[in-house]
Design a protein around this motif. Structure first.
Motif, mmCIF file in Angstrom:
data_model
loop_
_atom_site.group_PDB
_atom_site.id
_atom_site.type_symbol
_atom_site.label_atom_id
_atom_site.label_comp_id
_atom_site.label_asym_id
_atom_site.label_seq_id
_atom_site.Cartn_x
_atom_site.Cartn_y
_atom_site.Cartn_z
ATOM 1 N N ASP A 102 0.815 -1.216 0.000
ATOM 2 C CA ASP A 102 0.000 0.000 0.000
ATOM 3 C C ASP A 102 0.848 1.264 0.000
ATOM 4 O O ASP A 102 0.328 2.357 -0.255
ATOM 5 C CB ASP A 102 -0.922 0.023 1.225
ATOM 6 C CG ASP A 102 -2.154 -0.849 1.043
ATOM 7 O OD1 ASP A 102 -2.549 -1.083 -0.108
ATOM 8 O OD2 ASP A 102 -2.724 -1.294 2.062
ATOM 9 N N PHE A 111 -2.784 5.755 1.377
ATOM 10 C CA PHE A 111 -4.179 6.168 1.529
ATOM 11 C C PHE A 111 -4.315 7.665 1.248
ATOM 12 O O PHE A 111 -4.804 8.439 2.062
ATOM 13 C CB PHE A 111 -4.706 5.843 2.927
ATOM 14 C CG PHE A 111 -4.499 4.409 3.346
ATOM 15 C CD1 PHE A 111 -4.582 3.378 2.423
ATOM 16 C CD2 PHE A 111 -4.221 4.092 4.662
ATOM 17 C CE1 PHE A 111 -4.388 2.057 2.804
ATOM 18 C CE2 PHE A 111 -4.029 2.775 5.054
ATOM 19 C CZ PHE A 111 -4.112 1.757 4.126
ATOM 20 N N ASN A 122 -0.596 2.274 11.310
ATOM 21 C CA ASN A 122 -0.519 3.542 10.584
ATOM 22 C C ASN A 122 -1.217 4.626 11.386
ATOM 23 O O ASN A 122 -2.436 4.617 11.545
ATOM 24 C CB ASN A 122 -1.171 3.407 9.209
ATOM 25 C CG ASN A 122 -0.554 2.306 8.357
ATOM 26 O OD1 ASN A 122 -1.242 1.580 7.664
ATOM 27 N ND2 ASN A 122 0.764 2.182 8.408
ATOM 28 N N HIS A 127 -1.594 10.514 10.221
ATOM 29 C CA HIS A 127 -1.756 10.862 8.814
ATOM 30 C C HIS A 127 -1.751 12.387 8.688
ATOM 31 O O HIS A 127 -2.459 13.078 9.425
ATOM 32 C CB HIS A 127 -3.084 10.303 8.318
ATOM 33 C CG HIS A 127 -3.117 9.954 6.878
ATOM 34 N ND1 HIS A 127 -4.201 10.221 6.074
ATOM 35 C CD2 HIS A 127 -2.218 9.337 6.081
ATOM 36 C CE1 HIS A 127 -3.976 9.778 4.856
ATOM 37 N NE2 HIS A 127 -2.771 9.236 4.821
ATOM 38 N N ASN A 131 -7.540 9.867 9.667
ATOM 39 C CA ASN A 131 -6.997 9.941 8.313
ATOM 40 C C ASN A 131 -7.502 11.213 7.650
ATOM 41 O O ASN A 131 -8.625 11.660 7.919
ATOM 42 C CB ASN A 131 -7.432 8.742 7.482
ATOM 43 C CG ASN A 131 -6.446 7.606 7.560
ATOM 44 O OD1 ASN A 131 -5.696 7.492 8.523
ATOM 45 N ND2 ASN A 131 -6.452 6.743 6.562
ATOM 46 N N THR A 157 -0.929 -2.599 10.844
ATOM 47 C CA THR A 157 -1.106 -1.676 9.711
ATOM 48 C C THR A 157 -2.463 -0.978 9.766
ATOM 49 O O THR A 157 -2.743 -0.208 10.660
ATOM 50 C CB THR A 157 -0.891 -2.404 8.366
ATOM 51 O OG1 THR A 157 -1.827 -3.471 8.215
ATOM 52 C CG2 THR A 157 0.516 -2.952 8.266
ATOM 53 N N ALA A 158 -3.328 -1.273 8.776
ATOM 54 C CA ALA A 158 -4.611 -0.579 8.671
ATOM 55 C C ALA A 158 -5.716 -1.243 9.487
ATOM 56 O O ALA A 158 -6.862 -0.787 9.458
ATOM 57 C CB ALA A 158 -5.037 -0.509 7.204
ATOM 58 N N TYR A 191 -8.537 0.542 11.621
ATOM 59 C CA TYR A 191 -9.688 1.218 11.029
ATOM 60 C C TYR A 191 -10.938 0.333 11.038
ATOM 61 O O TYR A 191 -12.056 0.830 10.981
ATOM 62 C CB TYR A 191 -9.403 1.608 9.577
ATOM 63 C CG TYR A 191 -8.203 2.485 9.360
ATOM 64 C CD1 TYR A 191 -8.049 3.673 10.066
ATOM 65 C CD2 TYR A 191 -7.214 2.141 8.448
ATOM 66 C CE1 TYR A 191 -6.946 4.487 9.858
ATOM 67 C CE2 TYR A 191 -6.112 2.947 8.238
ATOM 68 C CZ TYR A 191 -5.974 4.116 8.946
ATOM 69 O OH TYR A 191 -4.884 4.919 8.741
ATOM 70 N N ARG A 203 -2.061 -4.704 3.988
ATOM 71 C CA ARG A 203 -3.439 -4.317 4.319
ATOM 72 C C ARG A 203 -3.985 -5.327 5.337
ATOM 73 O O ARG A 203 -4.285 -4.984 6.465
ATOM 74 C CB ARG A 203 -4.302 -4.313 3.058
ATOM 75 C CG ARG A 203 -5.714 -3.821 3.258
ATOM 76 C CD ARG A 203 -5.782 -2.314 3.189
ATOM 77 N NE ARG A 203 -5.263 -1.778 1.948
ATOM 78 C CZ ARG A 203 -5.961 -1.614 0.814
ATOM 79 N NH1 ARG A 203 -7.237 -1.944 0.782
ATOM 80 N NH2 ARG A 203 -5.411 -1.101 -0.269
#
Length: 722
Positions: A182, A206, A236, A239, A266, A607-608, A611, A656
């Protein structure tokens, strides 16, 4: 390389110590499709006490990064050796690969994008591993290659991941994706000379990429650089939106928007149509709940125009101070609203009211608003004037998906694509003023689309909910009235809608005599917010019930025989496959769980993953934990029960859904007593969650998966020789 290379030193010694059948070919045939001897997997003694429950996690060591941990690398090599040998001997696998290759070999075009009289678009001549970016001076001008990613790496696993030209078309901003990750590296190209400029931006993820209207620089979002060995696993956070001025180093980039007091947010930035503002859309997770800020580019003043993270507000465009947005505020299926940003107190006026269909994207082009709706998961396009009066509906060729319709307010030209299960994407030029569509690029394919039937049906789920299902078969199979081995696909999450689209590999499945079905499960966005809410958090079991109901329907209706149903899903759909196999192992003959979220108690640590709490809930909260623990694929495997044949697929650079999910899951499957069917994992190298995968790798993977599924459902892939 991990997948097909021998490992030196301790790794090689460890593999050599395993049973020989773990690393040498295991003969398989149509008659004997039993499980091979699996590689030995060390079981640790990790036990967590969570809300008074003891939860064993014996394979936690497999969460470690395969690039860093030699023991995990050894394990990957051993698993792939067994899987590769099994797949290589599947009957019909080579015929299937050959036919998928033939069906993939057609010219494909992306949508043209005009700036400064130049038209930018992607094209693949058929079997190119990466599509090439072209430019024309004028719509009918001579095409020339602008960027060819096939020259970027020896294995063609480095991809062009996004691009944006300046208003005058003289410069091109583009993103590079390496090995499926990513993460993006952003560069700038001089369109006239083809020269790559010195400007380089790293640690982008992103992010939108949008130029200042004067071409002086661009806006992007990035995370801080990771520590050594953490690039593909670290959470992550922080941002931040930056502005990069052309001709300067990244170290001089200006911070435009950040929220250090809330590092979980984000921020996605874009420039308003008139160039006066930067529009920052902030989110805390995957839900459509945003805060929107306007930053005056001249003064730097920031104004929050949509506060609170309560509703979806997505910028469409503006004419002076009149700004258009789509929103679900008071409209679960969404509507179009507008506001005058010059007012001290903003008032929102409905322009296009909520309809019976679900509103998706809206564009402001050719003096009109072009709205894309889903009518029972099929595209419907309507054109309105800027006061909301309906002008017309765009005529589409049938059941399928249409996308595009971008453009300039003062230009009548726009482009869109249309595709379906039996039709690859055709690109149309649309005159907004007259409503006329004309073909701009249409592929020539090695089959007749009219030989296949695309239907939409509806069935009842466990609680009586009416669920749509697409069914695709050849006319010969449909007219025969006979049951056929069927591949059922699902997703059911994150407000994502499954709409008709073309797949060369699945067409090969149809040509071999199979059927293909797609269930539009709750948790998706097909029917707006209520449909999404009906399949997330403590309603997640509805998704599994919907998918199980689809399988039962296909058998009851005689579409597929009992023992002839295969299932497939990726990412959240991989979770779906893992969960329903645990709950109804008797219903399915085979399954493919791709890049799935398999450990629902630790998904938010990588990582993500953090979310996803919007859809899954928080493992750290007892009520959510109890729901997650009840369906987590890794934690609910039923040893002593006959399971279908399962092929788990993942990739080493998936940052991801980290591959540790799939590693732990397959280790637990192989350790359990699940009968004679194989439980295998295929681990790709230099690949990620899916995007950027080279064509040759995609063909190999599809042939492996479909040959595996076909072998356990009775589909004769050798018939593709005929």
């Amino acid at each position: 390389m991990i997948r097909h290379a021998l490992l030196a030193g301790a790794a090689a010694l460890a593999i050599a110590a395993m049973p020989s059948t773990s690393i040498h070919a295991h003969e398989v045939s149509a008659e004997t499709m039993t499980a091979p001897e699996y590689p030995a997997t060390r079981a640790g003694d990790v036990i967590d006490t969570l809300f008074g429950q003891q939860v064993a996690d014996p394979y936690r060591w497999l969460e470690n990064d395969v690039r860093v941990d030699s023991e995990v690398a050894e394990w990957v090599e051993a698993q792939n050796a067994v899987t590769d040998a099994f797949l290589a001997n599947l009957p019909g696998r080579e015929q299937l690969k050959a036919r998928i290759t033939e069906l993939t070999d057609y010219e494909r075009f992306g949508l043209p994008y005009e700036k400064g009289g130049r038209y930018f678009y992607s094209r693949n001549d058929g079997l190119q591993n990466q599509s090439v970016l072209y430019v024309r001076d004028g719509l009918d001008g001579e095409a020339r290659v602008l960027i060819d990613p096939n020259d970027w790496s020896d294995d063609d696993a480095t991809a062009l991941a996004g691009w944006s030209p300046t208003e005058d078309g003289s410069k091109l901003l583009y993103a590079i994706q390496d090995g499926g990750s990513d993460w993006r590296t952003v560069k700038v190209l001089d369109v006239m000379t083809g020269e790559v400029m010195d400007d380089t931006v790293e640690w982008v993820k992103f992010s939108g990429l949008d130029w200042a209207k004067d071409g002086s620089g661009f806006y992007y979002s990035r995370f801080p650089a990771t520590g050594e060995g953490e690039t593909f696993q670290a959470l992550n956070k922080n941002h931040t939106v930056y502005f990069h001025r052309l001709g300067t180093p990244q170290s001089a980039d200006v911070k435009v928007y950040e929220t250090p007091d809330n590092p979980d947010l984000n921020h996605f930035a874009g420039v308003s149509d008139d160039g006066k503002y930067v529009i920052v859309t902030s989110s805390s997770g995957t839900d459509d709940r945003y805060e929107v800020s306007l930053i005056d580019r001249e003064s730097g003043e920031t104004r929050v125009i949509v506060p609170g993270f309560e509703h979806a507000y997505s910028y469409v465009g503006n004419r002076g101070d009149r700004f258009f947005f789509t929103t679900n505020d008071g409209a679960p299926l969404k509507k179009v609203v507008a506001t005058d940003i010059s007012a001290d107190e903003l008032e929102w006026t409905t322009i296009i009211p909520e309809a019976e269909e679900t509103l998706g994207g809206v564009s402001l082009a050719g003096g009109h608003l072009i709205a894309s709706y889903l009518r029972d998961a099929k595209s419907m396009i309507q054109v309105f004037d800027t006061d909301g009066a309906k002008v017309r509906e765009v005529a589409l060729p049938g059941i399928g998906s249409a996308g595009g319709f971008g453009g300039e307010f003062d230009k009548s030209e726009t482009f869109y694509s249309f595709s379906s299960y039996n039709r690859p994407g055709t690109v149309y030029r649309y005159d907004i003023a007259t409503g006329e569509s004309s073909v701009w690029a249409q592929p020539e394919v090695d089959f007749d689309p009219e030989d296949f039937v695309v239907e939409q049906r509806f069935y009842q789920s466990k609680d009586g909910t009416r669920v749509p299902l697409f069914l695709v078969r050849s006319k010969a199979v449909a007219d025969s009235g006979k049951a056929a081995p069927t591949l059922l696909y699902g997703y059911g999450g994150f407000n994502i809608s499954l709409t008709p689209g073309f797949s060369a590999s699945r067409l090969a499945w149809l040509e071999a005599g199979g059927a293909y079905a797609v269930a539009n499960l709750r948790g998706g966005g097909e029917y707006g917010k209520a449909w999404h809410d009906g399949g997330r958090l403590n309603n997640k079991q509805n998704v599994f019930d919907d998918f199980i109901g689809a399988g039962e329907y296909l058998i009851a209706e005689g579409v597929t025989p009992a023992g002839g149903l295969a299932i497939q899903g990726g990412s959240n759909g991989g979770l779906l496959v893992g969960a329903v196999v645990n709950q109804r192992p008797d219903l399915f003959a085979a399954g493919n769980a791709a890049v799935g979220v398999m450990d629902m108690l630790r998904f938010d640590r990588f990582t993500a993953g953090r979310y996803w709490v919007d859809d899954y809930g928080y493992p750290s909260k007892e009520a959510d934990f109890n729901v997650l623990r009840a369906y987590s694929p890794y934690h609910n495997i039923k040893s002593g029960t006959a399971y279908p044949a399962l092929l788990v697929t993942t990739a080493d650079t998936d940052d991801r859904v980290v591959p540790g999910h799939s590693f732990k899951y397959i280790a637990a499957l192989q350790a359990a007593d699940l009968g004679d069917h194989p439980q295998l994992i295929r681990i790709e190298t230099r690949a990620g969650h899916g995007s950027g995968k080279p064509t040759d790798k995609a063909i190999e993977e599809a042939a492996d998966i479909l040959a595996f599924l076909g072998s356990f459902t009775g589909l004769d892939m050798t018939s593709l020789d005929d």
